[in-house]
Write a protein that holds these residues in place. Structure first.
Motif, PDB file in Angstrom:
ATOM      1  N   VAL A   1      -5.095  -3.335   1.808  1.00 43.57           N
ATOM      2  CA  VAL A   1      -4.397  -2.311   1.033  1.00 43.57           C
ATOM      3  C   VAL A   1      -5.188  -1.005   1.037  1.00 43.57           C
ATOM      4  N   ALA A   2      -6.510  -1.105   0.829  1.00 42.63           N
ATOM      5  CA  ALA A   2      -7.344   0.104   0.819  1.00 42.63           C
ATOM      6  C   ALA A   2      -7.287   0.806   2.179  1.00 42.63           C
ATOM      7  N   LEU A   3      -7.384   0.028   3.249  1.00 44.67           N
ATOM      8  CA  LEU A   3      -7.409   0.594   4.599  1.00 44.67           C
ATOM      9  C   LEU A   3      -6.082   1.269   4.952  1.00 44.67           C
TER      10      LEU A   3
ATOM     11  N   LEU B   1      -8.153   3.096  -4.943  1.00 47.23           N
ATOM     12  CA  LEU B   1      -9.014   2.133  -5.615  1.00 47.23           C
ATOM     13  C   LEU B   1      -8.227   1.315  -6.639  1.00 47.23           C
ATOM     14  N   GLN B   2      -7.302   1.988  -7.344  1.00 48.52           N
ATOM     15  CA  GLN B   2      -6.485   1.279  -8.337  1.00 48.52           C
ATOM     16  C   GLN B   2      -5.595   0.237  -7.663  1.00 48.52           C
ATOM     17  N   ALA B   3      -4.999   0.591  -6.530  1.00 48.05           N
ATOM     18  CA  ALA B   3      -4.108  -0.339  -5.828  1.00 48.05           C
ATOM     19  C   ALA B   3      -4.894  -1.554  -5.338  1.00 48.05           C
ATOM     20  N   SER B   4      -6.082  -1.306  -4.810  1.00 48.22           N
ATOM     21  CA  SER B   4      -6.919  -2.383  -4.298  1.00 48.22           C
ATOM     22  C   SER B   4      -7.400  -3.277  -5.449  1.00 48.22           C
TER      23      SER B   4
ATOM     24  N   ALA C   1       0.837  -1.201   0.000  1.00 46.97           N
ATOM     25  CA  ALA C   1       0.000   0.000   0.000  1.00 46.97           C
ATOM     26  C   ALA C   1       0.877   1.258   0.000  1.00 46.97           C
ATOM     27  N   GLY C   2       1.930   1.229   0.819  1.00 42.65           N
ATOM     28  CA  GLY C   2       2.855   2.358   0.875  1.00 42.65           C
ATOM     29  C   GLY C   2       3.556   2.575  -0.451  1.00 42.65           C
ATOM     30  N   PHE C   3       3.975   1.469  -1.080  1.00 40.89           N
ATOM     31  CA  PHE C   3       4.668   1.525  -2.369  1.00 40.89           C
ATOM     32  C   PHE C   3       3.760   2.122  -3.445  1.00 40.89           C
ATOM     33  N   ALA C   4       2.478   1.719  -3.448  1.00 36.94           N
ATOM     34  CA  ALA C   4       1.521   2.218  -4.442  1.00 36.94           C
ATOM     35  C   ALA C   4       1.311   3.711  -4.276  1.00 36.94           C
ATOM     36  N   SER C   5       1.140   4.149  -3.032  1.00 33.46           N
ATOM     37  CA  SER C   5       0.847   5.569  -2.820  1.00 33.46           C
ATOM     38  C   SER C   5       2.064   6.439  -3.148  1.00 33.46           C
ATOM     39  N   GLU C   6       3.283   5.925  -2.888  1.00 36.96           N
ATOM     40  CA  GLU C   6       4.488   6.674  -3.254  1.00 36.96           C
ATOM     41  C   GLU C   6       4.597   6.874  -4.767  1.00 36.96           C
ATOM     42  N   ASN C   7       4.030   5.921  -5.550  1.00 39.45           N
ATOM     43  CA  ASN C   7       4.157   5.975  -7.001  1.00 39.45           C
ATOM     44  C   ASN C   7       2.919   6.521  -7.712  1.00 39.45           C
ATOM     45  N   GLY C   8       2.053   7.209  -6.961  1.00 40.99           N
ATOM     46  CA  GLY C   8       0.931   7.905  -7.585  1.00 40.99           C
ATOM     47  C   GLY C   8      -0.195   7.016  -8.079  1.00 40.99           C
ATOM     48  N   VAL C   9      -0.266   5.771  -7.585  1.00 37.01           N
ATOM     49  CA  VAL C   9      -1.396   4.901  -7.914  1.00 37.01           C
ATOM     50  C   VAL C   9      -2.462   5.128  -6.847  1.00 37.01           C
ATOM     51  N   SER C  10      -3.738   5.333  -7.271  1.00 38.74           N
ATOM     52  CA  SER C  10      -4.776   5.692  -6.299  1.00 38.74           C
ATOM     53  C   SER C  10      -5.173   4.506  -5.432  1.00 38.74           C
TER      54      SER C  10
END
Lengths: 266, 115
Positions: A179-181, A70-73, A59-68
């Motif tokens: 991941v969403a949480l 909902l997209q990460a989940s 989840a941290g990796f996704a948010s660092e790379n600009g993936v939203s």
């Protein structure tokens, strides 16, 4: 959450064509559903917890790379293979084309083919249809693979698809929510916590795979895989896992032949 | 076509399906087809299982030797040592996964704190 029970009912109906008595059928359905629930309860276990900690990191990796959020989940639920998810995010932030990203992901996911091929003979019952296997195979990733290989020996063969449906769907759904949480709360931990969490996964794989072995060939395959990987990674980093699998497989088969020949000679 | 090519809300999801879901699940479907054929043949079954097991062992080696994120900054000798202690604890102390995990984590965290 209607989908899982429906699939169990669907399986029961396929069986009913072969066994007319209605009450026996109801019993079968109840047994299937209780095995499904037993699979669901696998979410409360050490390996399921370890997998969730790995998704906290994702989840941290996704948010660092600009993936939203909902997209990460959505990625976790549809791809359900952590390395492929990490490769895809790397490709997105690297500005890859759709085709380039798909090739990179395909290379990281080839390993699932031999894993699924080895899993299917353990998973299927005498009457299991191919469509059931094609639907269930989406939930096979490393953790579910290790858990299944370890636990199937204690589960009646004709109930394994129901058990795995419960286990696989619950693991996938729960981790998509984790991941969403974590993304939503943007939970941040000191680096030492992440380092400690990331070390749980290899230790779990190492010990439970060793413990699940029913004959010595599995131990030979494990040791050769562990020793060959650094060498192969050095020589061919792009195909390291796949080549390790095949090289380790060859070493193991040589051992199996040798053990058989020695057994016959004695 | 890249991730940023279209600004429609659905494009990233289609991108994930085409570049993530499809090239991953296609291998799973092929695995089902191959796994369906090895059913009768014991030798083939052992071979497929050996390949898959060696491959998962490769994943384990990768996670210990070449980790990503915060773990990457620690010493490789510390990680190998922690894994070895954890594995020996597993073999010697009654084969419990949790014992092995705790033993490995104690070595790892102590090593990280004192380095």
């Amino acid at each position: 959450m209607l989908a899982p029970p429906l699939r169990v009912i669907d399986d029961g109906m396929a069986d009913s064509a072969l066994s007319p008595p209605q009450d026996q059928d109801d019993d079968d359905l109840k047994t299937r559903f209780s095995w499904f629930l037993s699979g669901v309860s696998g979410i409360i276990s050490v390996p399921a917890f370890i997998l969730m900690t790995a998704h906290v990191g994702f989840a941290g990796f996704a948010s660092e790379n600009g993936v939203s959020l909902l997209q990460a989940s959505f990625m976790v639920a549809t791809i359900w293979a952590l390395p492929a998810n990490i490769v895809l995010i790397g490709a997105i932030s690297g500005g890859y084309s759709l085709v380039g990203a798909a090739i990179a992901v395909a290379l990281s996911s080839i390993r699932l083919m031999p894993m699924v091929a080895a899993f299917i003979p353990e998973l299927r019952g005498p009457k299991t249809r191919k469509i059931t296997l094609l639907l269930l195979c989406h939930f096979i990733a490393v953790t579910a693979w290790v858990m299944g290989m370890e636990r199937f020996q204690h589960i009646p063969r004709n109930m394994r698809t129901s058990y795995f449906a419960g286990l696989g769907m619950t693991l996938t759904l729960t981790n998509s929510l984790v991941v969403a949480l974590v993304y939503f709360l943007s939970t941040d931990f000191p680096p030492i916590v992440f380092a400690a969490l990331f070390f749980l996964t290899p230790m779990y794989f190492l010990t439970s795979l060793w413990g699940s072995a029913r004959d010595r060939s599995i131990h030979v395959a494990m040791v050769s895989g562990l020793l060959l990987f650094p060498l192969i990674h050095h020589l061919a980093p792009a195909y390291d896992l796949l080549l390790t699998g095949f090289a380790g497989g060859i070493v193991t088969m040589a051992y199996v032949r040798w053990a058989k020949a020695r057994g016959q000679a004695a | 076509m890249t991730w940023h090519s279209l600004t429609d809300w659905w494009w990233p999801y289609l991108f994930i399906l085409l570049a993530g879901w499809l090239p991953t699940d296609i291998w799973r479907y092929l695995g089902v087809l191959i796994g369906g054929r090895v059913r009768e043949d014991l030798e083939a079954l052992i071979a497929v299982r050996a390949v898959a097991t060696a491959l998962v062992a490769g994943v384990i080696a990768q996670l210990i030797l070449y980790p990503s994120g915060s773990l990457a900054e620690s010493s490789v000798f510390l990680r190998i040592g922690a894994a070895a202690v954890g594995f020996v604890a597993y073999l010697r102390l009654g084969r419990h996964v949790i014992v092995s995990v705790i033993a490995a984590e104690i070595v790892l965290i102590a090593g990280l704190l004192f380095s």
